[in-house]
Design a protein around this motif. Structure first.
Motif, PDB file in Angstrom:
ATOM      1  N   GLN A 214       0.934  -1.101   0.050  1.00 18.94           N
ATOM      2  CA  GLN A 214       0.515   0.130  -0.146  1.00 18.94           C
ATOM      3  C   GLN A 214       0.436   1.154  -0.353  1.00 18.94           C
ATOM      4  OE1 GLN A 214      -1.166   1.713   3.275  1.00 18.94           O
ATOM      5  NE2 GLN A 214      -0.655   0.037   4.622  1.00 18.94           N
ATOM      6  N   PRO A 215       0.132   2.193  -0.437  1.00 20.36           N
ATOM      7  CA  PRO A 215       1.512   3.178  -0.853  1.00 20.36           C
ATOM      8  C   PRO A 215       1.927   4.057   0.788  1.00 20.36           C
ATOM      9  CG  PRO A 215      -1.000   3.803  -0.643  1.00 20.36           C
ATOM     10  CD  PRO A 215      -0.920   2.704  -0.714  1.00 20.36           C
ATOM     11  N   PHE A 216       1.613   4.157   1.730  1.00 22.70           N
ATOM     12  CA  PHE A 216       1.847   4.506   3.508  1.00 22.70           C
ATOM     13  C   PHE A 216       3.177   3.799   3.788  1.00 22.70           C
ATOM     14  CE2 PHE A 216      -2.134   6.693   3.458  1.00 22.70           C
ATOM     15  CZ  PHE A 216      -1.714   7.707   4.199  1.00 22.70           C
ATOM     16  N   ILE A 220       6.477   5.899   4.459  1.00 21.00           N
ATOM     17  CA  ILE A 220       6.782   5.959   5.424  1.00 21.00           C
ATOM     18  C   ILE A 220       8.324   5.126   6.336  1.00 21.00           C
ATOM     19  CG2 ILE A 220       6.509   4.991   8.198  1.00 21.00           C
ATOM     20  CD1 ILE A 220       3.695   4.586   7.362  1.00 21.00           C
ATOM     21  N   GLU A 221       8.393   4.124   5.440  1.00 27.23           N
ATOM     22  CA  GLU A 221      10.132   4.043   5.595  1.00 27.23           C
ATOM     23  C   GLU A 221      10.798   4.691   4.602  1.00 27.23           C
ATOM     24  OE1 GLU A 221      11.365   1.141   7.721  1.00 27.23           O
ATOM     25  OE2 GLU A 221       9.416   0.891   7.808  1.00 27.23           O
ATOM     26  N   THR A 222      10.469   5.427   3.884  1.00 29.59           N
ATOM     27  CA  THR A 222      11.451   6.498   3.533  1.00 29.59           C
ATOM     28  C   THR A 222      11.671   6.874   3.908  1.00 29.59           C
ATOM     29  OG1 THR A 222      10.638   5.541   0.750  1.00 29.59           O
ATOM     30  CG2 THR A 222      12.320   7.152   0.626  1.00 29.59           C
ATOM     31  N   LEU A 223      10.527   7.675   4.311  1.00 30.60           N
ATOM     32  CA  LEU A 223      11.241   9.034   5.414  1.00 30.60           C
ATOM     33  C   LEU A 223      11.551   8.760   7.366  1.00 30.60           C
ATOM     34  CD1 LEU A 223      10.000  12.076   5.797  1.00 30.60           C
ATOM     35  CD2 LEU A 223       8.252  11.658   7.324  1.00 30.60           C
ATOM     36  N   ARG A 224      11.259   7.585   7.109  1.00 32.76           N
ATOM     37  CA  ARG A 224      12.235   7.651   8.079  1.00 32.76           C
ATOM     38  C   ARG A 224      13.831   7.075   7.930  1.00 32.76           C
ATOM     39  NH1 ARG A 224       8.896   2.902  10.086  1.00 32.76           N
ATOM     40  NH2 ARG A 224       7.685   4.475  11.428  1.00 32.76           N
ATOM     41  N   GLY A 225      14.166   6.343   6.887  1.00 36.86           N
ATOM     42  CA  GLY A 225      15.497   6.220   6.814  1.00 36.86           C
ATOM     43  C   GLY A 225      16.090   8.274   6.426  1.00 36.86           C
ATOM     44  N   LEU A 226      15.161   8.340   5.741  1.00 31.25           N
ATOM     45  CA  LEU A 226      15.677   9.778   5.299  1.00 31.25           C
ATOM     46  C   LEU A 226      16.781  10.896   7.070  1.00 31.25           C
ATOM     47  CD1 LEU A 226      13.949  11.319   2.826  1.00 31.25           C
ATOM     48  CD2 LEU A 226      16.304  10.310   2.550  1.00 31.25           C
ATOM     49  N   LEU A 227      15.041  10.730   7.957  1.00 30.30           N
ATOM     50  CA  LEU A 227      15.833  11.250   8.850  1.00 30.30           C
ATOM     51  C   LEU A 227      15.962  10.934  10.313  1.00 30.30           C
ATOM     52  CD1 LEU A 227      11.633  12.731   9.176  1.00 30.30           C
ATOM     53  CD2 LEU A 227      13.961  13.792   9.155  1.00 30.30           C
ATOM     54  N   LEU A 228      16.316   9.327   9.913  1.00 25.62           N
ATOM     55  CA  LEU A 228      16.415   8.262  11.283  1.00 25.62           C
ATOM     56  C   LEU A 228      18.288   7.650  10.596  1.00 25.62           C
ATOM     57  CD1 LEU A 228      13.992   7.203  12.531  1.00 25.62           C
ATOM     58  CD2 LEU A 228      14.858   9.460  13.905  1.00 25.62           C
ATOM     59  N   GLY A 236      12.577   3.570  -1.189  1.00 26.90           N
ATOM     60  CA  GLY A 236      12.426   4.768  -2.184  1.00 26.90           C
ATOM     61  C   GLY A 236      11.795   4.777  -3.693  1.00 26.90           C
ATOM     62  N   TRP A 237      12.239   4.494  -4.386  1.00 27.93           N
ATOM     63  CA  TRP A 237      11.656   3.486  -6.109  1.00 27.93           C
ATOM     64  C   TRP A 237       9.965   3.438  -5.506  1.00 27.93           C
ATOM     65  CZ3 TRP A 237      14.283   6.059  -8.845  1.00 27.93           C
ATOM     66  CH2 TRP A 237      15.185   6.575  -8.795  1.00 27.93           C
ATOM     67  N   LEU A 238       9.620   2.948  -4.583  1.00 30.61           N
ATOM     68  CA  LEU A 238       8.381   2.562  -4.134  1.00 30.61           C
ATOM     69  C   LEU A 238       7.303   3.837  -3.822  1.00 30.61           C
ATOM     70  CD1 LEU A 238       8.482  -0.948  -2.418  1.00 30.61           C
ATOM     71  CD2 LEU A 238       7.838  -0.842  -4.509  1.00 30.61           C
ATOM     72  N   ALA A 239       7.818   4.599  -3.228  1.00 32.42           N
ATOM     73  CA  ALA A 239       7.276   5.768  -3.134  1.00 32.42           C
ATOM     74  C   ALA A 239       7.230   6.159  -3.608  1.00 32.42           C
ATOM     75  CB  ALA A 239       8.185   6.667  -0.953  1.00 32.42           C
ATOM     76  N   LEU A 240       8.156   6.641  -4.611  1.00 29.10           N
ATOM     77  CA  LEU A 240       8.549   7.679  -5.853  1.00 29.10           C
ATOM     78  C   LEU A 240       7.213   7.018  -6.580  1.00 29.10           C
ATOM     79  CD1 LEU A 240       9.381   9.997  -7.733  1.00 29.10           C
ATOM     80  CD2 LEU A 240      10.468   8.653  -8.323  1.00 29.10           C
ATOM     81  N   CYS A 243       3.755   7.916  -5.543  1.00 27.50           N
ATOM     82  CA  CYS A 243       3.278   9.002  -5.380  1.00 27.50           C
ATOM     83  C   CYS A 243       2.848   9.175  -6.879  1.00 27.50           C
ATOM     84  CB  CYS A 243       5.003  10.316  -4.988  1.00 27.50           C
ATOM     85  SG  CYS A 243       5.037   9.994  -3.504  1.00 27.50           S
ATOM     86  N   LEU A 244       3.993   9.202  -8.068  1.00 24.24           N
ATOM     87  CA  LEU A 244       3.043   9.523  -9.137  1.00 24.24           C
ATOM     88  C   LEU A 244       2.166   9.109  -9.569  1.00 24.24           C
ATOM     89  CD1 LEU A 244       7.252   9.468 -10.859  1.00 24.24           C
ATOM     90  CD2 LEU A 244       5.863  11.877  -9.559  1.00 24.24           C
ATOM     91  N   GLY A 245       2.106   7.779  -9.266  1.00 25.24           N
ATOM     92  CA  GLY A 245       1.286   7.260 -10.238  1.00 25.24           C
ATOM     93  C   GLY A 245      -0.469   7.980  -9.670  1.00 25.24           C
ATOM     94  N   LEU A 246      -0.321   7.802  -7.675  1.00 23.57           N
ATOM     95  CA  LEU A 246      -1.459   8.464  -7.417  1.00 23.57           C
ATOM     96  C   LEU A 246      -1.977   9.775  -8.265  1.00 23.57           C
ATOM     97  CD1 LEU A 246      -1.066   6.973  -3.292  1.00 23.57           C
ATOM     98  CD2 LEU A 246      -3.206   6.598  -4.963  1.00 23.57           C
ATOM     99  N   ALA A 247      -0.551  10.426  -8.092  1.00 21.93           N
ATOM    100  CA  ALA A 247      -1.383  11.977  -8.662  1.00 21.93           C
ATOM    101  C   ALA A 247      -1.808  12.072 -10.431  1.00 21.93           C
ATOM    102  CB  ALA A 247      -0.066  12.867  -8.650  1.00 21.93           C
ATOM    103  N   VAL A 248      -0.885  10.760 -11.066  1.00 20.86           N
ATOM    104  CA  VAL A 248      -1.409  10.695 -12.139  1.00 20.86           C
ATOM    105  C   VAL A 248      -3.142  10.443 -12.342  1.00 20.86           C
ATOM    106  CG1 VAL A 248      -1.701   9.792 -14.887  1.00 20.86           C
ATOM    107  CG2 VAL A 248       0.701  11.375 -13.524  1.00 20.86           C
TER     108      VAL A 248
END
Length: 263
Positions: A214-216, A220-228, A236-240, A243-248
């Motif tokens: 699922q998208p979250f 979440i794991e990407t944001l957690r990795g960037l911050l922690l 990271g690629w899945l999150a991107l 995001c692009l798929g849902l936006a389109v």
């Protein structure tokens, strides 16, 4: 005036309109903002000790779970905020203002652009407020570099844009504001069954695919990795991609419904 200049001018006008509405009627935004804040305080001060021991080991303090929890709640905040967008769009469609806009010499897409940009700005402000509460209860991101902070901010904005377009579509297909709010509830429900509160591997085996695909969760794991500084891997690629798929998808859905005859 060129088509681009007209679009920018009218979109700016619609953005100001939506921001004025949010300022004059802040109760909806504040109510939606309270959900992630209350969950943050609940999980930190009621369940924090037990959850920290489960994630970091018996000797882990409450701060271990605070660090794990905050990134997920930041993305949950975006989902909560965009529910207000669905309600706002539904109100515009049912109260007759859109029919009035259709008779005026304004750029057709400016109405949706105003809603989307206004919602993204509100999401960013809400994330900052929830992040401030997270810092107050002990969240720290001392290992993140300036580039990682910039990437984290970009992810939050991109995720907010994607969910906002989905919320706009939900508002357009809803017959009233109550239905729009109910239709957008998955944007709050999905983070609850993601890795926001516990790791996916700690869930029952049959439930793990629901949380993972699922998208979250990848966001979440990407944001957690960037911050922690934790491992991001393929998230990271899945999150991107999400995001692009849902936006389109949200953009195509919203514009096609908006171009139909008003109900």
């Amino acid at each position: 005036m060129s088509t681009l200049s007209l679009a920018v001018r009218d979109s700016s006008t619609m953005l100001r309109r939506n921001l004025l509405h949010a300022r004059r009627y802040p109760s909806l935004t504040l109510n939606l903002l309270l959900t992630p804040i209350m969950l943050l305080l609940l999980f930190v001060y009621v369940f924090g000790g037990t959850m920290s021991a489960g994630i970091g080991g018996a000797g882990a303090g409450r701060s271990a779970y605070v660090a794990y929890l905050v990134p997920g709640l930041l993305l949950m905040t975006i989902g909560s905020t965009t529910i207000g967008t669905a309600v706002s769009v539904s109100n515009d469609m049912t109260e007759g203002i859109i029919a009035r806009f259709r008779t005026m010499a304004i750029h057709r897409g400016s109405v949706l652009v105003g809603h989307v940009v206004g919602s993204v700005l509100q999401s960013v402000i809400s994330v900052v407020l929830v992040g401030a509460v997270g810092v107050a209860v002990g969240f720290r991101s001392t290992d993140a570099t300036a580039l990682e902070w910039l990437a984290a901010f970009g992810l939050l904005v991109l995720f907010a844009t994607a969910l906002t377009w989905i919320a706009v579509g939900m508002g357009l297909v809803s017959p009233n504001a109550e239905a729009a709010s109910n239709n957008a509830m998955p944007l709050i429900f999905l983070p609850l069954i993601s890795s926001a509160f516990v790791p996916v591997h700690a869930m029952p085996g049959w439930f793990q695919p629901i949380a993972e695909y699922q998208p979250f969760t990848p966001a979440i794991e990407t944001l957690r990795g960037l911050l922690l500084g934790t491992e991001i891997g393929h998230n990271g690629w899945l999150a991107l991609a999400w995001c692009l798929g849902l936006a389109v998808l949200g953009y195509r859905w919203s514009t096609s419904k908006f171009d139909q005859d008003p109900r």
